[in-house]
Design a protein around this motif. Structure first.
Motif, PDB file in Angstrom:
ATOM      1  N   LYS A  17       0.834  -1.208   0.000  1.00 33.90           N
ATOM      2  CA  LYS A  17       0.000   0.000   0.000  1.00 33.90           C
ATOM      3  C   LYS A  17       0.866   1.255   0.000  1.00 33.90           C
ATOM      4  O   LYS A  17       0.618   2.203  -0.749  1.00 33.90           O
ATOM      5  N   LYS A  18       1.874   1.250   0.877  1.00 32.13           N
ATOM      6  CA  LYS A  18       2.769   2.409   0.932  1.00 32.13           C
ATOM      7  C   LYS A  18       3.516   2.591  -0.389  1.00 32.13           C
ATOM      8  O   LYS A  18       3.702   3.717  -0.864  1.00 32.13           O
ATOM      9  N   SER A  19       3.950   1.475  -0.957  1.00 35.00           N
ATOM     10  CA  SER A  19       4.675   1.535  -2.223  1.00 35.00           C
ATOM     11  C   SER A  19       3.797   2.092  -3.328  1.00 35.00           C
ATOM     12  O   SER A  19       4.236   2.912  -4.140  1.00 35.00           O
ATOM     13  N   MET A  20       2.539   1.657  -3.377  1.00 35.96           N
ATOM     14  CA  MET A  20       1.625   2.145  -4.408  1.00 35.96           C
ATOM     15  C   MET A  20       1.388   3.645  -4.262  1.00 35.96           C
ATOM     16  O   MET A  20       1.374   4.378  -5.258  1.00 35.96           O
ATOM     17  N   ILE A  21       1.216   4.119  -3.031  1.00 39.30           N
ATOM     18  CA  ILE A  21       1.020   5.552  -2.809  1.00 39.30           C
ATOM     19  C   ILE A  21       2.249   6.333  -3.279  1.00 39.30           C
ATOM     20  O   ILE A  21       2.131   7.380  -3.932  1.00 39.30           O
ATOM     21  N   PHE A  22       3.425   5.806  -2.961  1.00 46.14           N
ATOM     22  CA  PHE A  22       4.667   6.469  -3.364  1.00 46.14           C
ATOM     23  C   PHE A  22       4.783   6.524  -4.892  1.00 46.14           C
ATOM     24  O   PHE A  22       5.145   7.557  -5.463  1.00 46.14           O
ATOM     25  N   ILE A  23       4.467   5.416  -5.554  1.00 44.64           N
ATOM     26  CA  ILE A  23       4.527   5.367  -7.018  1.00 44.64           C
ATOM     27  C   ILE A  23       3.556   6.367  -7.631  1.00 44.64           C
ATOM     28  O   ILE A  23       3.885   7.074  -8.592  1.00 44.64           O
ATOM     29  N   VAL A  24       2.358   6.442  -7.065  1.00 45.83           N
ATOM     30  CA  VAL A  24       1.354   7.381  -7.581  1.00 45.83           C
ATOM     31  C   VAL A  24       1.783   8.827  -7.355  1.00 45.83           C
ATOM     32  O   VAL A  24       1.623   9.681  -8.238  1.00 45.83           O
TER      33      VAL A  24
END
Length: 401
Positions: A17-24
Motif C-alpha cells: 500500500k505504501k509503495s503504491m502511494i509512493f509510485i502514484v
C-alpha cells in the motif's frame, strides 16, 4: 549473495500500500512535469523551423539535448549510489528541467533558444537515475513492470495534457504565439515542484519500501546487464525524437500547425496506455513483451516520413507511441530486474548514458539524411531497429531463469 531479512506477510501487504502511494505520488510529479516539458517539446521543432533553423540543426540540437541529458545520468546515478542522496539530486534536476521551459520564451532567435531547450534535457538527465532508483525500491513489492507501467501511465497523461494545453493557447491567441505558450507552461511546473516536496517529506527514505534487503558479494554490474545495453542501442539509434518529426510535419504542411501538438498528445496517450498494458504483461511473460513492442515501433518512421496520408501518419505515430511506451517503462523495469538493489542508481545512469549517446548519433545522422531524402532516413532507422531485434533474440537465449 546473502539475505539480511525478508518481511512477513502482514507487513508486506502494508508495504504494498505504501509503495503504491509512493509510485502514484511520483507519477503525479511526472504528470505535471511532463505537461511542462512535453508541452514545450511538442512545439520546439516548429518554433526552431519558424526561427530559421535547418533540418540538420534541429536534428543536431534534438540529439545533443538527449546526449547531454543522458550522459549526465552516468554521474547522477553514480553519485546517487555513492551518497544515497536520492532526493536532493532528484529535486535539483527537477528545478533545472522545469524552469528552463519558460525561459525559452525570452529568446526570439534560434541560436539562443536552443540553450534552454538543451538545459531542459540536462535537468531531466540529472533527476532520472535517482528517481528511477527510488521507484525501483517501491516496485519490487507489486511487480517491476506494473509499477513502472503505472508511473509511465501518469507520466504520459501529463504528456497528453501538455501539448493539448499548448495547442489551445495557439488556437486562442494565434498560430505563431509560441513564446506565450512556452511562458505559460510555468503553471504546471509549479504544481510539479509542490507535489515533489510533499512526496519528499512523506517518504524521506524510499529504500525502506524494498521488499527484501540483500547483501551482495559482487563488485560490478552483472554481465547480463551489458548484453542488455547492447540490445537497446540499435533501438535508440533508429528511434527518432519528436522534434525532427514535428519539423517534417511543419515543413511539408501535411498537418495544420495547431494540430501537430495534438498529434503529439495522441502519441503520448498511446505511450501511457501501452506502458500500463505492457508493464503488466512484462511481469507475466518477460522479455518477449519488450521485443514485441520494438517490432511494432519499426513501422513508425516509414509511415510518418514516406506517406502523404494523414491517416497513415496517425498510424505511424501510434507505432511511435508504443515504442516510446516501451522505452520509458518496461525497458527500465528490465534493468531493475537484472541489477541488484545497491547498484541500480549506477546501472540506470550507465544505461541511460549509453542510450543517450546512441540516440544522439542516430538523431544527428537522421537529420543529415533527411536533408538529402526522407527515404535515406527511413532506411537507416529501420536497419538500426532490425539490428536491435536480432540482438534481443540473442539476449533472450542468454537468459537462464
Amino acid at each position: 549473495m546473502k539475505n539480511i531479512y525478508l518481511r512477513g506477510e502482514n507487513t508486506l501487504e502494508n508495504l504494498k500500500k505504501k509503495s503504491m502511494i509512493f509510485i502514484v505520488l511520483l507519477g503525479i510529479v511526472s504528470l505535471f512535469s511532463d505537461m511542462t516539458h512535453e508541452g514545450a517539446r511538442s512545439i520546439s521543432g516548429q518554433y526552431l523551423e519558424i526561427l530559421g533553423a535547418s533540418a540538420a540543426v534541429v536534428g543536431f540540437i534534438g540529439g545533443l539535448g538527449e546526449l547531454l541529458g543522458y550522459s549526465i545520468r552516468f554521474f547522477s546515478g553514480r553519485l546517487a549510489d555513492k551518497t544515497h542522496k536520492y532526493w536532493p539530486l532528484a529535486i535539483f534536476g527537477y528545478f533545472i528541467n522545469l524552469l528552463s521551459v519558460p525561459l525559452i520564451a525570452l529568446f526570439p532567435h534560434w541560436q539562443w533558444a536552443i540553450l534552454p531547450i538543451v538545459f531542459e534535457r540536462i535537468g531531466r538527465g540529472i533527476r532520472v537515475p535517482p528517481r528511477d532508483a527510488m521507484l525501483s525500491f517501491a516496485t519490487k513489492s507489486i511487480g517491476s513492470g506494473w509499477g513502472f507501467g503505472i508511473h509511465e501511465f501518469l507520466d504520459q497523461l501529463g504528456a497528453v495534457i501538455g501539448p493539448i494545453f499548448v495547442s489551445i493557447i495557439l488556437f486562442l491567441l494565434g498560430e505563431n504565439n509560441f513564446r506565450i505558450a512556452f511562458f505559460l507552461l510555468i503553471i504546471p511546473a509549479t504544481f510539479a515542484i509542490g507535489v515533489l516536496f510533499f512526496s519528499r517529506f512523506q517518504y524521506p527514505v524510499p529504500s525502506k519500501l524494498e521488499v527484501k534487503l540483500v547483501e551482495f558479494d559482487s563488485k560490478g554490474l552483472p554481465k547480463l546487464f551489458w548484453i542488455y545495453c547492447l540490445c537497446v542501442l540499435g533501438f535508440a539509434m533508429g528511434f527518432l525524437d519528436f522534434v525532427l518529426i514535428a519539423f517534417h510535419l511543419e515543413k511539408t504542411r501535411l498537418i495544420a500547425q495547431p494540430m501537430i501538438p495534438i498529434l503529439y498528445a495522441f502519441a503520448m496517450g498511446i505511450d501511457g496506455v501501452s506502458a500500463l498494458a505492457f508493464g503488466k504483461l512484462f511481469d507475466k511473460y518477460g522479455f518477449i513483451i519488450l521485443l514485441f513492442a520494438i517490432v511494432i515501433s519499426v513501422f513508425a518512421n516509414p509511415l510518418i516520413f514516406l506517406t502523404r496520408s494523414v491517416y497513415l501518419i496517425v498510424i505511424g505515430m501510434t507505432c511511435w507511441g508504443i515504442g516510446m511506451g516501451a522505452l520509458e517503462s518496461i525497458i527500465k523495469a528490465a534493468v531493475a530486474n537484472i541489477v541488484p538493489m545497491d547498484k541500480r542508481g549506477s546501472a540506470f545512469g550507465i544505461f541511460n548514458t549509453l542510450l543517450g549517446i546512441f540516440w544522439f548519433i542516430g538523431s544527428f545522422i537522421c537529420g543529415i539524411l533527411y536533408g538529402i531524402s526522407p527515404t535515406y532516413l527511413v532506411v537507416f532507422s529501420v536497419t538500426a531497429q532490425l539490428f536491435s531485434i536480432g540482438s534481443f533474440l540473442y539476449f533472450r537465449s542468454s537468459l537462464r531463469v
